[in-house]
Design an enzyme around this catalytic site. Structure first.
Site, mmCIF file in Angstrom:
data_model
loop_
_atom_site.group_PDB
_atom_site.id
_atom_site.type_symbol
_atom_site.label_atom_id
_atom_site.label_comp_id
_atom_site.label_asym_id
_atom_site.label_seq_id
_atom_site.Cartn_x
_atom_site.Cartn_y
_atom_site.Cartn_z
ATOM 1 N N GLU A 1 0.804 -1.235 0.000
ATOM 2 C CA GLU A 1 0.000 0.000 0.000
ATOM 3 C C GLU A 1 0.829 1.273 0.000
ATOM 4 O O GLU A 1 0.672 2.130 0.879
ATOM 5 C CB GLU A 1 -0.937 0.011 1.207
ATOM 6 N N GLU B 1 -5.024 -8.377 0.213
ATOM 7 C CA GLU B 1 -5.655 -8.136 1.519
ATOM 8 C C GLU B 1 -7.112 -7.771 1.322
ATOM 9 O O GLU B 1 -7.455 -7.052 0.392
ATOM 10 C CB GLU B 1 -5.010 -6.954 2.267
HETATM 11 C C1 GAL Z 1 -3.971 -2.312 5.553
HETATM 12 C C2 GAL Z 1 -2.587 -2.711 5.993
HETATM 13 C C3 GAL Z 1 -2.543 -3.822 6.990
HETATM 14 C C4 GAL Z 1 -3.682 -3.816 7.973
HETATM 15 C C5 GAL Z 1 -5.006 -3.520 7.313
HETATM 16 C C6 GAL Z 1 -6.177 -3.350 8.260
HETATM 17 O O1 GAL Z 1 -3.987 -0.982 5.180
HETATM 18 O O2 GAL Z 1 -1.819 -3.099 4.887
HETATM 19 O O3 GAL Z 1 -1.287 -3.802 7.600
HETATM 20 O O4 GAL Z 1 -3.413 -3.044 9.061
HETATM 21 O O5 GAL Z 1 -4.933 -2.373 6.529
HETATM 22 O O6 GAL Z 1 -6.285 -2.064 8.725
#
Ligand code: GAL
Length: 469
Positions: A165, A373
């Site tokens: 990200e 993710e």
């Molecule tokens: C993303 C990040 C993760 C995790 C997730 C939930 O932005 O890559 O590390 O924290 O959000 O908030």
């Protein structure tokens, strides 16, 4: 209800969020160690990742969780300063190498493919002290680090994510100053960081391509965060234009240069140039790539990795006074639809993921897509029953099926965030994204499955939703 044969099912974690062992066995400090140790209420109850899930000592427990779910892929990140304590290859911490070797070997022994992220927010403090991502020198440091990782682990790791990200990271760390180094630089710092992040990614892709690809035969990409956006008023032409700008300043900011032509979206360049002028800057606050850099950046990803959490509405908002900031440069206001249910900042919009996938397919020439993710925090910190959360995941899977079957999106892997409850950045341990509950008051850090863990295992076993064998 079935996913394509061979579809990849994963879960993700990140080093600082789970490992602990912040100074164990020669690890150097990262910016998150410094930031959390400084206190100042920037993190929930001044919590730290000093111990976190203690995955540095409890990897075998994590492996049990991974096996219990039946994952085909496990995404984790390397702690740069565990491997290279001062960020440079001048000194290599062998204990760090051994730790990751064990993880990789154990995964492979169990038939699980590692997806390895090189940088998930935890810059070595020694490099932050040299200017961090604001300084062009980081490009060289990152490339050297990446080469070291490819050389050391690339015989076994075939899926690499250079940056996690970077769009979100640049904004939170160097523009708003909510993440370390914690200094706001509205409208300038973020773009400087973006510029160096893009170059660092591209350089390391080229290193892989020229030095390692032939022998190792892996793939390299970066994970871009993309929320979906809809016009606040679908009948308003200016809101519809605002939606395009919102995408341009967010997903496309990285995806356009890397996947198409080596340069930022036109609307990003023109908006920032005109705002900068209004504010009396001699030139645009957005740095420019040289022609040579554009050539170097173009086409430097082997698949499209995207992360989706939520959707928002967008409204045109003129920036008459030339106020500083990324949102102000884009002249947009972004907010959730009040009718959408939410858990914390995640508004439950499962259909957003399908629209996002279609957007990526259409804008970026039908690439192979990995969702690296996606997830939702549990809304009840006292219970292991997260049926409600599972309902959201189920809807997400339905949307993925529609994307694959009806829209013909080439989605190949899905990773949920996260395997374990972990240190959720500024939310500390107050936000629980795991399939496994972790008791952070117990020194043994026991991992206990939420009810959703059993459901996810079932989906993976069936390669699809219920009703399918
Ligand atoms: C993303 C990040 C993760 C995790 C997730 C939930 O932005 O890559 O590390 O924290 O959000 O908030």
């Amino acid at each position: 209800m079935a996913f394509p044969e061979g579809f990849g099912w994963g879960a993700a974690t990140a080093a600082y969020q789970v490992e602990g062992g912040w100074d164990a066995d020669g690890k150097g400090p990262s910016v998150w160690d410094t930031f959390t140790h400084q206190g100042g209420e920037r993190v929930f109850k001044n919590q730290t990742g000093d111990v976190a899930c203690s995955s540095y000592t409890l990897w075998e427990d994590d492996l049990k969780c991974i096996k219990q779910l039946g994952l085909t892929h496990y995404r984790f990140s390397l702690s740069w300063s565990r491997l290279l304590p001062d960020g440079t290859t001048g000194f290599i911490n062998q204990k760090g190498v051994e730790y990751y070797n064990k993880i990789i070997d154990d995964l492979l022994k169990n038939g699980i493919k590692p997806i390895v992220t090189l940088f998930h927010f935890d810059l070595p403090q020694a490099l932050e002290d040299k200017g961090g991502w604001l300084s062009e020198t980081i490009v060289e440091y990152f490339d050297k680090y990446a080469q070291f990782c490819f050389r050391t682990f690339g015989d076994r790791v075939k899926l690499w994510i250079t940056l996690n990200e970077p769009n979100m990271f640049a904004l939170l760390s160097y523009d708003l100053g909510i993440f370390p180094p914690g200094v706001p630089r509205l409208g300038t710092g973020g773009y400087q960081a973006v510029h160096n992040l893009i170059k660092a990614h591209a350089r390391s892709w080229h290193s892989y391509d020229s030095l390692f690809r032939k022998e190792q035969k892996g793939m390299v990409s970066l994970s871009i965060l993309a929320g979906w956006v809809e016009p606040a008023d679908p009948n308003s032409a200016s809101d519809r234009e605002a939606v395009k700008r919102a995408m341009a300043f967010h997903l496309d900011l990285f995806a356009k240069p890397i996947f198409t032509d080596g340069d930022y979206p036109e609307v990003v360049k023109s908006q920032i140039a005109s705002m900068s002028k209004k504010q009396g800057y001699p030139s645009s606050r957005l740095p420019k790539f040289t022609e040579e850099e554009k050539k170097m950046i173009k086409g430097t990803a082997d698949f499209f990795a995207v992360q989706y959490y939520t959707s928002r509405l967008v409204r045109h908002k003129e920036n008459k006074k030339g106020e500083p900031g990324a949102m102000q440069d884009a002249e947009v206001e972004i907010f959730p639809d009040p009718s959408w249910a939410n858990v914390d900042w995640v508004h439950l919009v499962p259909w957003g993921i399908r629209k996002l996938l279609k957007y990526v397919m259409e804008t970026y020439n039908n690439p192979v897509i990995y969702i690296t993710e996606n997830g939702l925090p549990h809304n009840d910190l006292t219970s292991l029953d997260d049926t409600q959360r599972w309902e959201y995941f189920r809807q997400i899977f339905q949307e993925l099926l529609k994307a694959i079957q009806l829209d013909k999106v080439n989605l190949q892997v899905y990773c949920a965030w996260s395997l374990l409850d972990n240190f959720e950045w500024t939310q500390g341990y107050n936000s629980r994204f795991g399939f496994f509950h972790v008791n952070f008051d117990d020194p043994a850090r026991p991992r206990v499955p939420y009810s959703s863990a059993k459901e996810y295992a079932k989906i993976i076993r069936n390669n699809g939703l219920e009703g399918h064998q």
